[in-house]
Scaffold this motif. Structure first.
Motif, PDB file in Angstrom:
ATOM      1  N   GLN A  81       0.907  -1.275   0.034  1.00 23.70           N
ATOM      2  CA  GLN A  81      -0.085  -0.040   0.026  1.00 23.70           C
ATOM      3  C   GLN A  81       0.915   1.271  -0.026  1.00 23.70           C
ATOM      4  O   GLN A  81       0.334   2.285  -0.277  1.00 23.70           O
ATOM      5  N   ASP A  82       2.023   1.154   0.487  1.00 25.15           N
ATOM      6  CA  ASP A  82       2.987   2.223   0.306  1.00 25.15           C
ATOM      7  C   ASP A  82       3.240   2.587  -1.060  1.00 25.15           C
ATOM      8  O   ASP A  82       4.284   3.531  -1.318  1.00 25.15           O
ATOM      9  N   MET A  83       2.993   1.890  -2.011  1.00 25.53           N
ATOM     10  CA  MET A  83       3.216   2.176  -3.609  1.00 25.53           C
ATOM     11  C   MET A  83       2.371   3.599  -3.843  1.00 25.53           C
ATOM     12  O   MET A  83       2.707   4.310  -4.946  1.00 25.53           O
ATOM     13  N   LEU A  84       1.332   3.866  -3.101  1.00 23.00           N
ATOM     14  CA  LEU A  84       0.551   5.018  -3.447  1.00 23.00           C
ATOM     15  C   LEU A  84       1.423   6.356  -3.231  1.00 23.00           C
ATOM     16  O   LEU A  84       2.089   6.338  -2.070  1.00 23.00           O
ATOM     17  N   GLY A  85       1.573   7.214  -4.244  1.00 14.96           N
ATOM     18  CA  GLY A  85       2.310   8.414  -4.181  1.00 14.96           C
ATOM     19  C   GLY A  85       3.680   8.189  -4.621  1.00 14.96           C
ATOM     20  O   GLY A  85       4.502   9.101  -4.835  1.00 14.96           O
ATOM     21  N   ARG A  86       3.918   6.938  -5.231  1.00 12.03           N
ATOM     22  CA  ARG A  86       5.089   6.670  -5.677  1.00 12.03           C
ATOM     23  C   ARG A  86       5.206   6.727  -7.397  1.00 12.03           C
ATOM     24  O   ARG A  86       4.092   6.325  -7.906  1.00 12.03           O
ATOM     25  N   ILE A  87       6.340   6.867  -7.971  1.00 12.34           N
ATOM     26  CA  ILE A  87       6.461   6.787  -9.376  1.00 12.34           C
ATOM     27  C   ILE A  87       7.572   5.796  -9.664  1.00 12.34           C
ATOM     28  O   ILE A  87       8.658   5.883  -9.105  1.00 12.34           O
ATOM     29  N   PHE A  88       7.101   4.833 -10.586  1.00 10.98           N
ATOM     30  CA  PHE A  88       7.871   3.723 -11.017  1.00 10.98           C
ATOM     31  C   PHE A  88       8.227   3.616 -12.457  1.00 10.98           C
ATOM     32  O   PHE A  88       7.298   4.475 -13.303  1.00 10.98           O
ATOM     33  N   ASP A  89       9.455   2.988 -13.014  1.00 12.19           N
ATOM     34  CA  ASP A  89       9.347   3.010 -14.388  1.00 12.19           C
ATOM     35  C   ASP A  89       8.899   1.693 -14.886  1.00 12.19           C
ATOM     36  O   ASP A  89       7.874   1.234 -14.309  1.00 12.19           O
ATOM     37  N   GLY A  90       8.706   1.671 -16.128  1.00 16.48           N
ATOM     38  CA  GLY A  90       8.052   0.798 -16.770  1.00 16.48           C
ATOM     39  C   GLY A  90       8.278  -0.704 -16.598  1.00 16.48           C
ATOM     40  O   GLY A  90       7.652  -1.553 -16.743  1.00 16.48           O
ATOM     41  N   ALA A  91       9.599  -0.813 -15.938  1.00 16.85           N
ATOM     42  CA  ALA A  91       9.763  -2.390 -15.227  1.00 16.85           C
ATOM     43  C   ALA A  91       9.594  -2.345 -13.868  1.00 16.85           C
ATOM     44  O   ALA A  91       9.853  -3.416 -13.250  1.00 16.85           O
ATOM     45  N   LEU A 169     -19.339   8.991  -5.230  1.00 15.02           N
ATOM     46  CA  LEU A 169     -20.245   9.524  -4.506  1.00 15.02           C
ATOM     47  C   LEU A 169     -20.804   8.913  -3.389  1.00 15.02           C
ATOM     48  O   LEU A 169     -21.234   7.625  -3.410  1.00 15.02           O
ATOM     49  N   GLY A 170     -21.159   9.719  -2.334  1.00 19.83           N
ATOM     50  CA  GLY A 170     -22.136   8.978  -1.429  1.00 19.83           C
ATOM     51  C   GLY A 170     -21.658   8.282  -0.277  1.00 19.83           C
ATOM     52  O   GLY A 170     -22.406   7.949   0.892  1.00 19.83           O
ATOM     53  N   LYS A 171     -20.463   7.675  -0.399  1.00 12.68           N
ATOM     54  CA  LYS A 171     -19.940   6.782   0.389  1.00 12.68           C
ATOM     55  C   LYS A 171     -18.497   7.118   0.587  1.00 12.68           C
ATOM     56  O   LYS A 171     -17.891   7.590   0.007  1.00 12.68           O
ATOM     57  N   GLU A 172     -17.897   6.966   2.114  1.00 10.20           N
ATOM     58  CA  GLU A 172     -16.802   7.160   2.538  1.00 10.20           C
ATOM     59  C   GLU A 172     -15.917   5.819   2.265  1.00 10.20           C
ATOM     60  O   GLU A 172     -15.748   5.095   3.140  1.00 10.20           O
ATOM     61  N   GLU A 173     -15.302   5.670   0.904  1.00  8.97           N
ATOM     62  CA  GLU A 173     -14.674   4.587   0.580  1.00  8.97           C
ATOM     63  C   GLU A 173     -13.288   5.142  -0.074  1.00  8.97           C
ATOM     64  O   GLU A 173     -13.264   6.144  -0.585  1.00  8.97           O
ATOM     65  N   GLU A 174     -12.217   4.211   0.034  1.00  6.87           N
ATOM     66  CA  GLU A 174     -11.034   4.490  -0.351  1.00  6.87           C
ATOM     67  C   GLU A 174     -10.999   4.512  -1.846  1.00  6.87           C
ATOM     68  O   GLU A 174     -11.296   3.542  -2.459  1.00  6.87           O
ATOM     69  N   ALA A 234      -7.349  -3.312  -4.978  1.00 10.36           N
ATOM     70  CA  ALA A 234      -8.928  -3.637  -4.838  1.00 10.36           C
ATOM     71  C   ALA A 234      -9.245  -4.930  -4.159  1.00 10.36           C
ATOM     72  O   ALA A 234     -10.001  -4.661  -3.374  1.00 10.36           O
ATOM     73  N   PHE A 235      -8.618  -5.912  -4.694  1.00  9.45           N
ATOM     74  CA  PHE A 235      -9.141  -7.193  -3.973  1.00  9.45           C
ATOM     75  C   PHE A 235      -8.522  -7.496  -2.629  1.00  9.45           C
ATOM     76  O   PHE A 235      -8.756  -8.539  -2.103  1.00  9.45           O
ATOM     77  N   GLU A 236      -7.179  -7.045  -2.413  1.00 12.68           N
ATOM     78  CA  GLU A 236      -6.824  -7.258  -1.067  1.00 12.68           C
ATOM     79  C   GLU A 236      -6.808  -6.170  -0.074  1.00 12.68           C
ATOM     80  O   GLU A 236      -6.978  -6.335   1.037  1.00 12.68           O
ATOM     81  N   LYS A 237      -6.768  -5.008  -0.570  1.00 14.73           N
ATOM     82  CA  LYS A 237      -7.069  -3.813   0.338  1.00 14.73           C
ATOM     83  C   LYS A 237      -8.458  -3.052   0.118  1.00 14.73           C
ATOM     84  O   LYS A 237      -8.610  -2.199   0.984  1.00 14.73           O
ATOM     85  N   GLY A 238      -9.333  -3.556  -0.613  1.00 14.98           N
ATOM     86  CA  GLY A 238     -10.665  -3.164  -0.508  1.00 14.98           C
ATOM     87  C   GLY A 238     -10.757  -1.717  -1.077  1.00 14.98           C
ATOM     88  O   GLY A 238     -11.825  -1.014  -0.722  1.00 14.98           O
ATOM     89  N   MET A 239      -9.911  -1.313  -1.895  1.00 12.69           N
ATOM     90  CA  MET A 239      -9.928  -0.030  -2.556  1.00 12.69           C
ATOM     91  C   MET A 239     -11.076  -0.014  -3.937  1.00 12.69           C
ATOM     92  O   MET A 239     -10.647  -0.818  -4.619  1.00 12.69           O
ATOM     93  N   ASN A 240     -11.405   1.244  -4.179  1.00  7.39           N
ATOM     94  CA  ASN A 240     -11.787   1.474  -5.588  1.00  7.39           C
ATOM     95  C   ASN A 240     -10.879   1.867  -6.286  1.00  7.39           C
ATOM     96  O   ASN A 240     -10.204   3.116  -6.124  1.00  7.39           O
ATOM     97  N   LYS A 292     -16.067  -9.248  -2.660  1.00  8.49           N
ATOM     98  CA  LYS A 292     -14.912  -8.256  -2.473  1.00  8.49           C
ATOM     99  C   LYS A 292     -15.367  -6.994  -2.397  1.00  8.49           C
ATOM    100  O   LYS A 292     -16.301  -6.397  -3.252  1.00  8.49           O
ATOM    101  N   LYS A 293     -14.801  -6.168  -1.568  1.00  8.44           N
ATOM    102  CA  LYS A 293     -15.291  -4.736  -1.370  1.00  8.44           C
ATOM    103  C   LYS A 293     -14.619  -4.030  -2.625  1.00  8.44           C
ATOM    104  O   LYS A 293     -15.514  -2.919  -3.202  1.00  8.44           O
ATOM    105  N   GLY A 294     -13.503  -4.233  -3.075  1.00  8.30           N
ATOM    106  CA  GLY A 294     -12.724  -3.248  -3.922  1.00  8.30           C
ATOM    107  C   GLY A 294     -13.236  -3.475  -5.550  1.00  8.30           C
ATOM    108  O   GLY A 294     -13.942  -4.499  -5.657  1.00  8.30           O
ATOM    109  N   THR A 295     -13.187  -2.594  -6.195  1.00  9.06           N
ATOM    110  CA  THR A 295     -13.387  -2.634  -7.901  1.00  9.06           C
ATOM    111  C   THR A 295     -12.305  -2.157  -8.658  1.00  9.06           C
ATOM    112  O   THR A 295     -11.079  -1.365  -8.123  1.00  9.06           O
TER     113      THR A 295
END
Length: 460
Positions: A81-91, A169-174, A234-240, A292-295
């Motif tokens: 989940q620490d990948m959020l906010g990070r920039i990686f190359d194509g590999a 909209l409408g829900k407090e979801e990640e 999505a399927f492990e951390k439940g995020m949209n 599963k919560k995520g999509t």
């Protein structure tokens, strides 16, 4: 097993002889005569030979002193989940000068097939803040809705705007965005990075950037890395998760280059015959899983060579995905942003994601009436070119005015303007008030009574 039996190098491919028990897609570590290390992947496995695609290119390889070691597993990516906010190359290597992430798991970049019986039908609205999408071609969670563009059109600006504005909209979801860029220039990469940093959207975005001067072969794995990361969030951390991938045309060109190097029999316009299958392997990784919560929602962006919508890439994409957003060069020349031509656009799942409790009760009727009136106004433009505006009836002139205002007030908006669905529908009603009420045949009378600006003024 380590081999020195390299018998040939052609373009991005290397052929290794006298191999045993080698599998398709197996990862290969390559060491050159100078000690440089590269990574490859088995593209074709025969009885005693293996064709390896080298991600960093084959420059510096020689057939005498190069070593190839087969690792016995497919390519994996370390995810967290620490990948959020990070920039990686194509590999998948950090491009933002920050340290490697501490992985929570390692996943196969090819993903795992989603059981069709476990799929849940997409039904929930995603607001992009762009009227031409939200009202006319609504994006629904779990949908794959591509953007068909052309060279020089502002698809990068549109992609950045969707990435920073998209919300549930409408829900407090990640909510997270996975952004994958394939074959873009350094200038385009800088634009995306600065835009995400300027707006504060970078914190919820995972970026994979493959530049035009990076190895072409890297473009094959960039979307797979992005989609594997999306599946984890999505399927492990439940995020949209919204996955935006640009430019898929560059990805297909890389496929064609590899196919040519392998001397395969070409299909349409030189693309490999398995182009449809390959594209579907990426696009079909969008969706929802029951329980599963995520999509995962996908917006792949591709530039149509020569603005030809019948070109194999947009043509095959249209068969796999649930609609398309089409950018117009004519609207772009008129200074309209985003230059979305709503007439050839389509969102096949739109009706599932709009209406009471999702957007608003009048959404479907307003959209249908706007579409019909704009189409009639466009037809009248062609008539004016023949007979002149003076020959039009008063009713025709109203529809001609509507078409102009639809483009300048509804479609056109500021690149930083984030319209709510309420604001979008309000603009739509203001435009419909230009037309005689008797011509609003696609709108229910009860919605005219409730939302028409004329009736609202009476209430006030």
């Amino acid at each position: 097993m380590e081999y020195k039996s390299i018998i040939g190098v052609s373009g991005p491919l290397m052929v290794v002889d006298k191999v045993k028990n080698v599998c398709y897609n197996e990862v290969v570590e390559i060491e050159t005569s100078t000690g440089e290390r590269k990574t490859g992947q088995v593209l074709d496995a025969m009885l005693d030979k293996a064709v390896v695609q080298v991600f960093e290119g084959t420059s510096g390889l020689d057939t005498k002193n190069t070593k190839a070691r087969f690792l016995g597993e497919t390519m994996h990516i370390a995810v967290s989940q620490d990948m959020l906010g990070r920039i990686f190359d194509g590999a998948g290597r950090p491009r933002d000068k920050m340290p490697e992430i501490v992985p929570e798991d390692r996943l196969d970049i090819n993903g795992y097939p989603m059981n069709p019986t476990a799929r849940e039908f997409p039904r929930e609205f995603i607001q992009t803040g762009i009227s031409a999408i939200d009202c006319m071609n609504t994006l629904v969670r779990g949908q794959k809705l591509p953007i068909f563009s052309g060279a020089g059109l502002p698809h990068n600006e549109l992609a950045a705007q969707i990435a920073r504005q998209a919300k549930v909209l409408g829900k407090e979801e990640e909510f997270a965005v996975v952004f994958a860029a394939m074959g873009i220039t350094a200038g385009e990469s800088s634009f995306f990075r600065k835009d995400f940093e300027r707006t504060g959207a970078l914190e919820r975005i995972v970026s994979f950037i493959n530049l035009a001067d990076d190895p072409t072969i890297e473009r094959i794995i960039t979307p797979r890395l992005a989609l594997t990361t999306a599946e984890y969030l999505a399927f492990e951390k439940g995020m949209n998760v919204l996955v935006i991938m640009t430019d898929f045309t560059n990805y297909c060109e890389a496929l064609r280059e590899i196919s040519s190097a392998r001397e395969e029999v070409p299909g349409r316009r030189g693309y490999p015959g398995y182009l449809y299958t390959d594209l579907s392997m990426s696009y079909e990784r969008a969706g929802r899983i029951r329980g599963k919560k995520g999509t995962i929602t996908q917006i792949p962006i591709l530039t149509m060579p020569g603005d030809d919508i019948t070109h194999p890439i947009p043509d095959l994409t249209g068969y796999i995905t649930e609609g398309q957003i089409v950018l117009s060069r004519q609207l772009h020349r008129k200074g309209i942003y985003p230059p979305i031509d709503v007439l050839p656009c389509l969102s096949r799942l739109m009706n599932q994601g709009i209406g009471p409790g999702k957007t608003r009760e009048d959404h479907k009727d307003v959209s249908n009436q706007l579409y019909a009136a704009y189409a009639e106004g466009r037809d009248l433009r062609d008539l004016v070119a023949v007979v002149g505006e003076e020959a039009l009836t008063e009713r025709d002139q109203k529809f001609l005015e509507f078409a102009e205002r639809f483009e300048s007030e509804f479609t056109n908006q500021d690149p930083d303007e984030d319209r709510t669905i309420e604001e979008t529908l309000s603009i739509g009603w203001d435009l419909l008030s230009v037309l005689p009420e008797r011509d609003l045949k696609r709108v229910s009378p009860k919605w005219i009574e409730k939302y028409h600006p004329k009736n609202k003024k009476k209430e006030q």
